[in-house]
Design a protein around this motif. Structure first.
Motif, PDB file in Angstrom:
ATOM      1  N   ASP A   1      15.385  62.578  -1.244  1.00  0.00           N
ATOM      2  CA  ASP A   1      14.924  61.464  -2.193  1.00  0.00           C
ATOM      3  C   ASP A   1      13.524  61.860  -2.656  1.00  0.00           C
ATOM      4  O   ASP A   1      12.790  62.364  -1.756  1.00  0.00           O
ATOM      5  N   TYR A   2      13.007  61.347  -3.806  1.00  0.00           N
ATOM      6  CA  TYR A   2      11.654  61.959  -4.308  1.00  0.00           C
ATOM      7  C   TYR A   2      10.443  60.748  -3.600  1.00  0.00           C
ATOM      8  O   TYR A   2       9.260  61.393  -3.523  1.00  0.00           O
ATOM      9  N   GLY A   3      10.844  59.500  -3.447  1.00  0.00           N
ATOM     10  CA  GLY A   3       9.930  58.674  -3.121  1.00  0.00           C
ATOM     11  C   GLY A   3       9.579  58.443  -1.615  1.00  0.00           C
ATOM     12  O   GLY A   3       9.703  59.279  -0.682  1.00  0.00           O
ATOM     13  N   SER A   4       9.253  57.081  -1.250  1.00  0.00           N
ATOM     14  CA  SER A   4       8.774  56.890   0.207  1.00  0.00           C
ATOM     15  C   SER A   4       9.838  56.320   1.009  1.00  0.00           C
ATOM     16  O   SER A   4      10.190  56.943   1.953  1.00  0.00           O
ATOM     17  N   VAL A   5      10.539  55.267   0.477  1.00  0.00           N
ATOM     18  CA  VAL A   5      11.726  54.520   1.135  1.00  0.00           C
ATOM     19  C   VAL A   5      12.777  54.149   0.158  1.00  0.00           C
ATOM     20  O   VAL A   5      12.598  53.797  -0.890  1.00  0.00           O
ATOM     21  N   THR A   6      13.987  54.558   0.718  1.00  0.00           N
ATOM     22  CA  THR A   6      15.320  54.208  -0.341  1.00  0.00           C
ATOM     23  C   THR A   6      16.033  53.101   0.787  1.00  0.00           C
ATOM     24  O   THR A   6      16.215  53.414   1.970  1.00  0.00           O
ATOM     25  N   ILE A   7      16.481  52.134   0.003  1.00  0.00           N
ATOM     26  CA  ILE A   7      17.013  50.832   0.740  1.00  0.00           C
ATOM     27  C   ILE A   7      18.658  51.149   0.020  1.00  0.00           C
ATOM     28  O   ILE A   7      18.474  50.844  -1.212  1.00  0.00           O
ATOM     29  N   LEU A   8      19.663  51.339   0.541  1.00  0.00           N
ATOM     30  CA  LEU A   8      20.867  51.527   0.110  1.00  0.00           C
ATOM     31  C   LEU A   8      21.892  50.706   0.807  1.00  0.00           C
ATOM     32  O   LEU A   8      21.959  50.371   1.772  1.00  0.00           O
ATOM     33  N   PHE A   9      22.714  50.149  -0.194  1.00  0.00           N
ATOM     34  CA  PHE A   9      23.756  49.141   0.161  1.00  0.00           C
ATOM     35  C   PHE A   9      25.110  49.845  -0.396  1.00  0.00           C
ATOM     36  O   PHE A   9      25.326  50.031  -1.583  1.00  0.00           O
ATOM     37  N   ASN A  10      26.138  49.904   0.364  1.00  0.00           N
ATOM     38  CA  ASN A  10      27.458  50.400  -0.107  1.00  0.00           C
ATOM     39  C   ASN A  10      28.559  49.756   0.882  1.00  0.00           C
ATOM     40  O   ASN A  10      28.377  49.371   1.948  1.00  0.00           O
ATOM     41  N   VAL A  11      29.663  49.632   0.159  1.00  0.00           N
ATOM     42  CA  VAL A  11      30.947  48.865   1.134  1.00  0.00           C
ATOM     43  C   VAL A  11      31.857  49.981   1.387  1.00  0.00           C
ATOM     44  O   VAL A  11      32.289  50.072   2.783  1.00  0.00           O
ATOM     45  N   LEU A  12      32.183  50.906   0.566  1.00  0.00           N
ATOM     46  CA  LEU A  12      33.154  52.020   1.124  1.00  0.00           C
ATOM     47  C   LEU A  12      32.186  53.201   1.437  1.00  0.00           C
ATOM     48  O   LEU A  12      30.844  53.445   1.259  1.00  0.00           O
ATOM     49  N   GLY A  13      32.958  53.966   2.248  1.00  0.00           N
ATOM     50  CA  GLY A  13      32.138  55.278   2.692  1.00  0.00           C
ATOM     51  C   GLY A  13      32.165  56.411   1.587  1.00  0.00           C
ATOM     52  O   GLY A  13      32.526  56.068   0.528  1.00  0.00           O
ATOM     53  N   GLY A  14      31.474  57.317   2.046  1.00  0.00           N
ATOM     54  CA  GLY A  14      31.343  58.355   1.080  1.00  0.00           C
ATOM     55  C   GLY A  14      29.756  59.012   1.336  1.00  0.00           C
ATOM     56  O   GLY A  14      29.808  60.352   0.777  1.00  0.00           O
ATOM     57  N   LEU A  15      29.088  58.609   1.550  1.00  0.00           N
ATOM     58  CA  LEU A  15      27.636  59.074   2.047  1.00  0.00           C
ATOM     59  C   LEU A  15      27.761  59.931   3.369  1.00  0.00           C
ATOM     60  O   LEU A  15      28.208  59.470   4.084  1.00  0.00           O
ATOM     61  N   GLN A  16      27.019  60.907   3.284  1.00  0.00           N
ATOM     62  CA  GLN A  16      27.242  61.979   4.131  1.00  0.00           C
ATOM     63  C   GLN A  16      25.774  62.418   4.300  1.00  0.00           C
ATOM     64  O   GLN A  16      24.966  62.594   3.227  1.00  0.00           O
ATOM     65  N   VAL A  17      25.380  62.927   5.610  1.00  0.00           N
ATOM     66  CA  VAL A  17      24.138  63.450   6.119  1.00  0.00           C
ATOM     67  C   VAL A  17      23.975  64.784   6.590  1.00  0.00           C
ATOM     68  O   VAL A  17      25.159  65.111   7.420  1.00  0.00           O
ATOM     69  N   LEU A  18      23.309  65.513   6.339  1.00  0.00           N
ATOM     70  CA  LEU A  18      23.358  66.955   7.010  1.00  0.00           C
ATOM     71  C   LEU A  18      22.168  67.064   8.090  1.00  0.00           C
ATOM     72  O   LEU A  18      21.134  66.777   8.084  1.00  0.00           O
ATOM     73  N   PRO A  19      22.858  67.336   9.525  1.00  0.00           N
ATOM     74  CA  PRO A  19      21.843  67.287  10.560  1.00  0.00           C
ATOM     75  C   PRO A  19      20.660  68.269  10.530  1.00  0.00           C
ATOM     76  O   PRO A  19      20.946  69.466   9.958  1.00  0.00           O
ATOM     77  N   GLU A  20      19.631  68.034  11.012  1.00  0.00           N
ATOM     78  CA  GLU A  20      18.366  68.899  11.134  1.00  0.00           C
ATOM     79  C   GLU A  20      19.055  70.105  11.523  1.00  0.00           C
ATOM     80  O   GLU A  20      19.682  70.385  12.646  1.00  0.00           O
ATOM     81  N   GLY A  21      18.635  71.414  11.019  1.00  0.00           N
ATOM     82  CA  GLY A  21      19.118  72.597  11.337  1.00  0.00           C
ATOM     83  C   GLY A  21      20.339  73.136  10.965  1.00  0.00           C
ATOM     84  O   GLY A  21      20.502  74.507  11.360  1.00  0.00           O
ATOM     85  N   SER A  22      21.269  72.082  10.412  1.00  0.00           N
ATOM     86  CA  SER A  22      22.647  72.605  10.306  1.00  0.00           C
ATOM     87  C   SER A  22      22.471  73.391   8.682  1.00  0.00           C
ATOM     88  O   SER A  22      21.748  72.912   7.668  1.00  0.00           O
ATOM     89  N   THR A  23      23.595  74.508   8.619  1.00  0.00           N
ATOM     90  CA  THR A  23      23.755  75.023   7.367  1.00  0.00           C
ATOM     91  C   THR A  23      24.893  74.159   6.395  1.00  0.00           C
ATOM     92  O   THR A  23      25.407  73.209   7.044  1.00  0.00           O
ATOM     93  N   SER A  24      25.049  74.235   5.253  1.00  0.00           N
ATOM     94  CA  SER A  24      25.673  73.181   4.548  1.00  0.00           C
ATOM     95  C   SER A  24      27.171  73.340   4.296  1.00  0.00           C
ATOM     96  O   SER A  24      27.751  72.859   3.357  1.00  0.00           O
ATOM     97  N   GLU A  25      27.849  74.183   5.433  1.00  0.00           N
ATOM     98  CA  GLU A  25      29.312  74.368   5.612  1.00  0.00           C
ATOM     99  C   GLU A  25      30.068  72.843   5.532  1.00  0.00           C
ATOM    100  O   GLU A  25      29.227  72.018   6.142  1.00  0.00           O
ATOM    101  N   GLU A  26      31.081  72.715   4.987  1.00  0.00           N
ATOM    102  CA  GLU A  26      31.663  71.314   5.094  1.00  0.00           C
ATOM    103  C   GLU A  26      31.712  70.483   6.307  1.00  0.00           C
ATOM    104  O   GLU A  26      31.584  69.381   6.385  1.00  0.00           O
ATOM    105  N   GLU A  27      31.907  71.463   7.518  1.00  0.00           N
ATOM    106  CA  GLU A  27      32.126  70.688   8.684  1.00  0.00           C
ATOM    107  C   GLU A  27      30.937  70.130   9.436  1.00  0.00           C
ATOM    108  O   GLU A  27      30.792  69.738  10.458  1.00  0.00           O
ATOM    109  N   ASN A  28      29.922  70.773   8.700  1.00  0.00           N
ATOM    110  CA  ASN A  28      28.543  70.183   9.166  1.00  0.00           C
ATOM    111  C   ASN A  28      28.041  68.794   8.768  1.00  0.00           C
ATOM    112  O   ASN A  28      26.988  68.348   9.252  1.00  0.00           O
ATOM    113  N   TRP A  29      28.674  68.479   7.591  1.00  0.00           N
ATOM    114  CA  TRP A  29      28.124  66.982   6.796  1.00  0.00           C
ATOM    115  C   TRP A  29      28.722  65.886   7.782  1.00  0.00           C
ATOM    116  O   TRP A  29      29.890  66.094   8.137  1.00  0.00           O
TER     117      TRP A  29
END
Length: 311
Positions: free
Chosen positions: A170-198
């Protein structure tokens, strides 16, 4: 040393938190009505699309790209400026369903901004920064690119399920996010962007997902990091449902200089070959938005800080 910051924040144990939960429910309900308007009409889309050269107003699915091949995204936005709804900037065009609920957007903006200030106060204390170091750069009454964003992801075809929103920070300082269904994924520090790493970020009722952005990376010279994240189709049976999200982006005041903050022993010094340019937050965000809207091979014309976090 550096710290990546994305966490769940429980809201239901305070009156202000419970009020924010109520506002979130109201904005979610409004969002369903807004996206069900006659936005399929091209003329109606264009009337509210990407207003004033920004991402404010309506963004239709397929306008963004998720990879170098130019694969279109699968998400719709409706974005409202904090300055607009609080009356400190000219009112931008909006359908009646939105205009008649400006007070709701204003209450949501104030509540999310207040929560962000609590988070920034905690970070300021932990970093040993002078009192007000963050608040003085995020005053709600001063012009900034703070905005709320309602997002809709329609169910994807079972034979073609993929990323809906490009991996990014994200561009800014802090993002506050709300959602009910899943779908958000994060890539751990030092991981490459292969599907299994998300990794999935599971939403929990009564909690906000909090994410630090690149402005905090700049202010702390890399001590705090903004995690790479993306949105894909919801897991399991949720994949057949329409997914709604609601985000509030708190960003520094437009005239704030994007420089390393002084006064903390934890924030590393600039390297000898580094330079703190006199870039304001307003320019920072505008340049980042423009860089995100062009293809990867065109981004060489932008400064390196403008293309950080863009895929």
């Amino acid at each position: 040393m550096h710290i990546y910051c994305l966490f769940l924040l429980e809201l239901s144990s305070s009156q202000k938190g419970l009020h924010l939960i109520e506002l979130v429910d109201d904005v979610f309900s409004l969002g369903e009505r807004v996206f069900q308007l006659d936005m399929e009409l091209r003329s109606e889309k264009q009337r509210y699309s990407m207003l004033a050269g920004t991402v404010l107003g309506y963004k239709g699915a397929g306008i963004g790209r998720i990879d170098e091949k130019g694969t279109p995204d699968r998400c719709e936005f409706w974005c409202m400026s904090k300055d607009d709804v609080l009356g400190s900037a000219p009112v931008l065009p909006a359908p009646e369903a939105v205009s008649s609920h400006r007070s709701l957007y204003a209450d949501f903006s104030r509540s999310c901004h207040s929560l962000t200030m609590v988070i920034l106060d905690c970070l300021e204390t932990q970093l040993g920064l002078p009192n007000g170091a963050f608040r003085s750069r995020h005053r709600i009454e001063w012009p900034s690119s703070d905005q709320s964003r309602q997002i809709r992801y329609l169910p994807q075809p079972e034979e073609d399920r993929r990323t809906s929103l490009v991996p990014h920070t994200d561009y800014g300082s802090v993002t506050i996010l709300f959602n009910v269904l899943g779908g958000l994924q994060v890539l751990p520090e030092g991981s490459t962007s292969e599907e299994e790493n998300w990794l999935w970020v599971k939403p929990i009722r009564g909690c906000a997902i909090v994410n630090l952005g690149d402005a905090m990376v700049k202010f702390t010279n890399g001590f705090l990091k903004s995690p790479m994240h993306r949105v894909t189709y919801a897991p399991g049976e949720q994949a057949s449902l329409t997914r709604y999200s609601l985000a509030y982006f708190t960003r520094p005041e437009d005239q704030c200089l994007m420089k390393r903050l002084e006064g903390s022993e934890m924030i590393p010094e600039l390297d000898d070959d580094d330079e703190d340019l006199d870039v304001t937050a307003g320019e920072w965000v505008r340049t980042r938005v423009r860089a995100a809207q062009v293809q990867k091979d065109q981004r060489a014309q932008f400064p390196l800080w403008a293309t950080k976090g863009l895929k």
